[in-house]
Design a protein around this motif. Structure first.
Motif, PDB file in Angstrom:
ATOM      1  N   HIS A 192       0.982  -1.734  -0.401  1.00 25.19           N
ATOM      2  CA  HIS A 192      -0.122  -0.058   0.548  1.00 25.19           C
ATOM      3  C   HIS A 192       0.592   1.328  -0.271  1.00 25.19           C
ATOM      4  O   HIS A 192       2.152   0.988   0.115  1.00 25.19           O
ATOM      5  N   ALA A 193       0.424   2.470  -0.456  1.00 24.03           N
ATOM      6  CA  ALA A 193       0.785   3.887  -0.431  1.00 24.03           C
ATOM      7  C   ALA A 193      -0.360   4.801  -0.814  1.00 24.03           C
ATOM      8  O   ALA A 193      -1.043   4.450  -0.665  1.00 24.03           O
ATOM      9  N   TRP A 194      -0.052   6.019  -0.786  1.00 26.17           N
ATOM     10  CA  TRP A 194      -1.069   6.932  -0.335  1.00 26.17           C
ATOM     11  C   TRP A 194      -0.435   8.195  -0.755  1.00 26.17           C
ATOM     12  O   TRP A 194       0.917   8.599  -0.439  1.00 26.17           O
ATOM     13  N   ALA A 195      -1.376   8.980  -1.129  1.00 26.29           N
ATOM     14  CA  ALA A 195      -0.717  10.962  -1.648  1.00 26.29           C
ATOM     15  C   ALA A 195      -2.693  11.042  -1.805  1.00 26.29           C
ATOM     16  O   ALA A 195      -3.737  10.930  -1.554  1.00 26.29           O
ATOM     17  N   THR A 196      -2.109  12.677  -1.653  1.00 24.94           N
ATOM     18  CA  THR A 196      -3.511  13.326  -1.343  1.00 24.94           C
ATOM     19  C   THR A 196      -3.098  13.702  -3.404  1.00 24.94           C
ATOM     20  O   THR A 196      -2.794  13.206  -4.187  1.00 24.94           O
ATOM     21  N   THR A 197      -5.044  14.032  -3.702  1.00 24.35           N
ATOM     22  CA  THR A 197      -5.226  14.506  -5.186  1.00 24.35           C
ATOM     23  C   THR A 197      -3.814  16.003  -4.813  1.00 24.35           C
ATOM     24  O   THR A 197      -4.006  16.987  -4.491  1.00 24.35           O
ATOM     25  N   PRO A 198      -4.030  16.134  -6.303  1.00 27.59           N
ATOM     26  CA  PRO A 198      -3.782  17.268  -6.811  1.00 27.59           C
ATOM     27  C   PRO A 198      -4.503  18.315  -6.394  1.00 27.59           C
ATOM     28  O   PRO A 198      -4.174  19.500  -6.148  1.00 27.59           O
ATOM     29  N   ALA A 199      -6.012  18.061  -6.276  1.00 27.41           N
ATOM     30  CA  ALA A 199      -7.102  19.047  -5.311  1.00 27.41           C
ATOM     31  C   ALA A 199      -6.988  19.134  -4.351  1.00 27.41           C
ATOM     32  O   ALA A 199      -7.608  19.835  -4.384  1.00 27.41           O
ATOM     33  N   ALA A 200      -7.132  18.477  -4.188  1.00 31.04           N
ATOM     34  CA  ALA A 200      -7.518  18.140  -2.632  1.00 31.04           C
ATOM     35  C   ALA A 200      -6.746  18.066  -0.849  1.00 31.04           C
ATOM     36  O   ALA A 200      -5.704  17.365  -1.166  1.00 31.04           O
ATOM     37  N   SER A 201      -6.755  18.902  -0.236  1.00 32.37           N
ATOM     38  CA  SER A 201      -6.147  17.784   1.231  1.00 32.37           C
ATOM     39  C   SER A 201      -5.884  16.739   1.899  1.00 32.37           C
ATOM     40  O   SER A 201      -7.412  16.445   1.281  1.00 32.37           O
ATOM     41  N   ALA A 202      -5.728  16.201   2.571  1.00 35.42           N
ATOM     42  CA  ALA A 202      -6.744  14.616   3.956  1.00 35.42           C
ATOM     43  C   ALA A 202      -6.364  15.353   4.543  1.00 35.42           C
ATOM     44  O   ALA A 202      -4.865  15.827   5.591  1.00 35.42           O
TER      45      ALA A 202
END
Length: 165
Positions: free
Chosen positions: A70-80
């Protein structure tokens, strides 16, 4: 950080992570002993779980079983804003401190590889994640090629906030 493994008798560890839009989180990895749960408090997060990439939003949760890349990242348009829970708990306080020292230029990225067993955090390549997240069409990388890319990734570069370049 809310609770590390030693605070809960090993039952769980939990931390809250806030990431700005367009920010990479952890690169592909797996845990041999712990499941990892992502609960979205706000925003949006793209998460690799095995061979699928999911987008989870406020109120959603995603459980990644042990031994699942697994891995993760925010989308270009939204924070998390995400609550991350490991069960059973694994040592995270020192792992995060090591990451901070690497980003400050006080430790080598090699130390993260040298401590994979201690922190139950094993880094792997994922052609699915590279394609979905970076548009990289290469097949799964060999061990040496993955290691070289991993050690030079932006995750381990000094940040300007911490005095890096």
């Amino acid at each position: 950080m809310f609770a590390d493994h030693d605070m809960t008798g090993g039952t769980m560890s939990a931390n809250r992570t806030v990431l700005p839009a367009g920010t990479d989180g952890a690169p592909p990895h797996y845990h041999k002993t712990s499941a990892e749960l992502f609960f979205m408090l706000g925003g949006s997060l793209r998460v690799l779980a095995g061979e699928q990439v999911h987008t989870i939003n406020e109120g959603d949760f995603l459980l990644v079983p042990p031994n699942t890349a697994h891995a993760w990242a925010t989308t270009p348009a939204a924070s998390a804003d995400v609550l991350i829970v490991f069960t059973p708990g694994i040592e995270r306080f020192e792992y995060f401190r090591l990451g901070d020292r690497i980003r400050k230029g006080e430790a080598s990225p090699q130390e993260i590889l040298d401590t994979q067993e201690r922190f139950d955090n094993y880094f792997v390549d994922s052609s699915v994640w590279r394609l979905a997240h970076h548009g990289d069409t290469r097949a799964t990388l060999g061990k040496a090629e993955h290691r070289e890319g991993f050690l030079s990734s932006a995750v381990f570069q000094p940040t300007t906030e911490s005095g890096g370049q």
